[in-house]
Design a protein around this motif. Structure first.
Motif, PDB file in Angstrom:
ATOM      1  N   ILE A 160       0.878  -1.181   0.000  1.00 35.98           N
ATOM      2  CA  ILE A 160       0.000   0.000   0.000  1.00 35.98           C
ATOM      3  C   ILE A 160       0.911   1.225   0.000  1.00 35.98           C
ATOM      4  O   ILE A 160       1.760   1.385   0.879  1.00 35.98           O
ATOM      5  N   VAL A 161       0.744   2.074  -1.014  1.00 39.62           N
ATOM      6  CA  VAL A 161       1.720   3.147  -1.226  1.00 39.62           C
ATOM      7  C   VAL A 161       1.110   4.531  -0.991  1.00 39.62           C
ATOM      8  O   VAL A 161      -0.023   4.819  -1.408  1.00 39.62           O
ATOM      9  N   ASN A 162       1.908   5.353  -0.341  1.00 38.41           N
ATOM     10  CA  ASN A 162       1.546   6.746  -0.093  1.00 38.41           C
ATOM     11  C   ASN A 162       1.267   7.501  -1.396  1.00 38.41           C
ATOM     12  O   ASN A 162       1.996   7.342  -2.377  1.00 38.41           O
ATOM     13  N   VAL A 197       1.496  -7.060   8.929  1.00 37.71           N
ATOM     14  CA  VAL A 197       1.679  -5.803   8.205  1.00 37.71           C
ATOM     15  C   VAL A 197       3.056  -5.261   8.586  1.00 37.71           C
ATOM     16  O   VAL A 197       3.404  -5.217   9.767  1.00 37.71           O
ATOM     17  N   ILE A 198       3.823  -4.891   7.575  1.00 39.15           N
ATOM     18  CA  ILE A 198       5.153  -4.325   7.822  1.00 39.15           C
ATOM     19  C   ILE A 198       5.110  -2.841   7.483  1.00 39.15           C
ATOM     20  O   ILE A 198       4.717  -2.457   6.369  1.00 39.15           O
ATOM     21  N   ILE A 199       5.485  -2.019   8.460  1.00 39.34           N
ATOM     22  CA  ILE A 199       5.637  -0.591   8.177  1.00 39.34           C
ATOM     23  C   ILE A 199       7.127  -0.353   8.016  1.00 39.34           C
ATOM     24  O   ILE A 199       7.894  -0.432   8.972  1.00 39.34           O
ATOM     25  N   GLY A 200       7.522  -0.118   6.778  1.00 42.56           N
ATOM     26  CA  GLY A 200       8.943   0.048   6.513  1.00 42.56           C
ATOM     27  C   GLY A 200       9.468   1.346   7.107  1.00 42.56           C
ATOM     28  O   GLY A 200       8.709   2.159   7.619  1.00 42.56           O
ATOM     29  N   SER A 241       4.811  10.066   4.774  1.00 44.19           N
ATOM     30  CA  SER A 241       4.592   8.821   4.026  1.00 44.19           C
ATOM     31  C   SER A 241       3.653   7.868   4.779  1.00 44.19           C
ATOM     32  O   SER A 241       2.744   7.298   4.175  1.00 44.19           O
ATOM     33  N   ILE A 242       3.886   7.677   6.081  1.00 37.02           N
ATOM     34  CA  ILE A 242       3.085   6.687   6.821  1.00 37.02           C
ATOM     35  C   ILE A 242       1.822   7.312   7.441  1.00 37.02           C
ATOM     36  O   ILE A 242       0.729   6.750   7.311  1.00 37.02           O
TER      37      ILE A 242
END
Ligand code: GDP
Length: 301
Positions: A30-32, A184-187, A194-195
């Protein structure tokens, strides 16, 4: 199934490692879309394009922007004829953006990304966080600036007083993707631009509470590894450290990866998040990216 929340620099580095150790068809990214806008007549979704290029091995991973070995004939010609561009768009990259603009105007952004990902041979699902355009303003000592003016024209130099962005609707499928994932990974992406935009979407925080979520700190010591994250955090009154990042994700985070250089912060981070993993998080080569990805995957219960 694993879902990754991504911006356009830190998390794509991790994706390069993840795609080596996880079947890419098991990944949803899922991208910003906060910074998306029209430039030089084409729609620019920088973070989405970076993720597309990362997953298809086309990325210029020195800049984390555009395609490796691209040419700049159109960009240079535009300058010569008195039509300079704010963004330095390469020729191959421009073709992607022209195609995306046309597809988007016909089918919407999500479908455009799906078609482009398929054309690039990408097996992962890449979903823009929203199909709506956000309005973002960086309030600085020089006044209210557009995001790209702040970032490129002013090189992130002005003093930041506040960061404001509008609320948009989540795109179809992202809440289900989060709920149906094993993790879910929050890079390590910019927590503010971004997040946070992804977290602010209706239903996302609630869905994350139902899933195992692990994040990587983009802040090491008291600064970001790159980019203006620390400036934005400071402006919003958030401690610029892994402790500050942990406090932003406190309500849903199950595990937090902090850098080996931040060992002294473990006790404070532990007061916020139960499971704290300490390792090297600086991803300056493929081994480092794969190691970090492996540690994250091995932490999934
Ligand atoms: P943007 O969309 O270009 O702003 O990129 P992201 O939001 O994805 O990533 C920017 C963040 O990634 C910055 O806050 C950096 O501190 C962080 N970052 C970049 N490279 C690394 C790295 O190798 N390790 C860690 N821990 N953080 C990184």
């Amino acid at each position: 199934m694993i879902t990754v929340l991504s911006g356009g620099t830190g998390t794509p580095k991790l994706l390069q490692g993840l795609k080596e150790i996880v079947d890419p068809s098991e990944l949803t990214i899922i991208v910003n879309t906060l910074e998306n806008d029209y430039f030089s007549g084409v729609y620019v979704s920088a973070d989405i394009d970076t993720v597309l290029y990362t997953m298809s091995d086309m990325i210029n991973d020195e800049l984390w922007y555009g395609v490796k070995d691209d040419t700049f004939i159109t960009h240079e010609r535009l300058e010569e004829i008195g039509c300079p561009e704010l963004l330095r768009i390469g020729d191959v990259d421009r073709a992607t953006k022209i195609q995306k603009t046309q597809l988007m105007e016909k089918y919407g952004l999500s479908k455009a990304c799906e078609i482009q990902a398929k054309n690039m041979g990408i097996k992962s699902r890449i979903i823009p966080m929203s199909n709506e355009n956000s309005d973002i303003k960086i309030i600085t000592d020089m006044g209210e600036l557009e995001f790209h003016d702040f970032l490129i024209k002013y090189q992130s130099e002005p003093e930041v007083i506040d960061v404001k962005f509008s609320q948009v609707k989540p795109s179809e499928g992202i809440i289900d993707a989060i709920k149906n994932s094993d993790a879910v990974i929050i890079g390590p992406s910019n927590p503010i631009t971004s997040i946070s935009p992804i977290l602010s979407l209706d239903g996302v925080r609630e869905a994350l509470k139902e899933t195992y979520v692990i994040a990587v700190s983009p802040i090491i010591g008291n600064d970001s590894v790159s980019g203006p994250a620390s400036k934005f955090m400071k402006a919003l009154g958030i401690e610029v450290s892994s402790v500050g990042v942990a406090s932003l994700y406190e309500d849903f985070l199950d595990a937090f990866v902090i850098d080996i250089q931040d060992e002294d912060k473990k006790v404070k981070v532990n007061q916020i998040i139960n499971k704290v993993i300490i390792t090297n998080t600086i991803m300056n080569n493929l081994d480092a990216k794969k190691n970090l990805a492996e540690i994250i995957i091995n932490s999934i219960p």
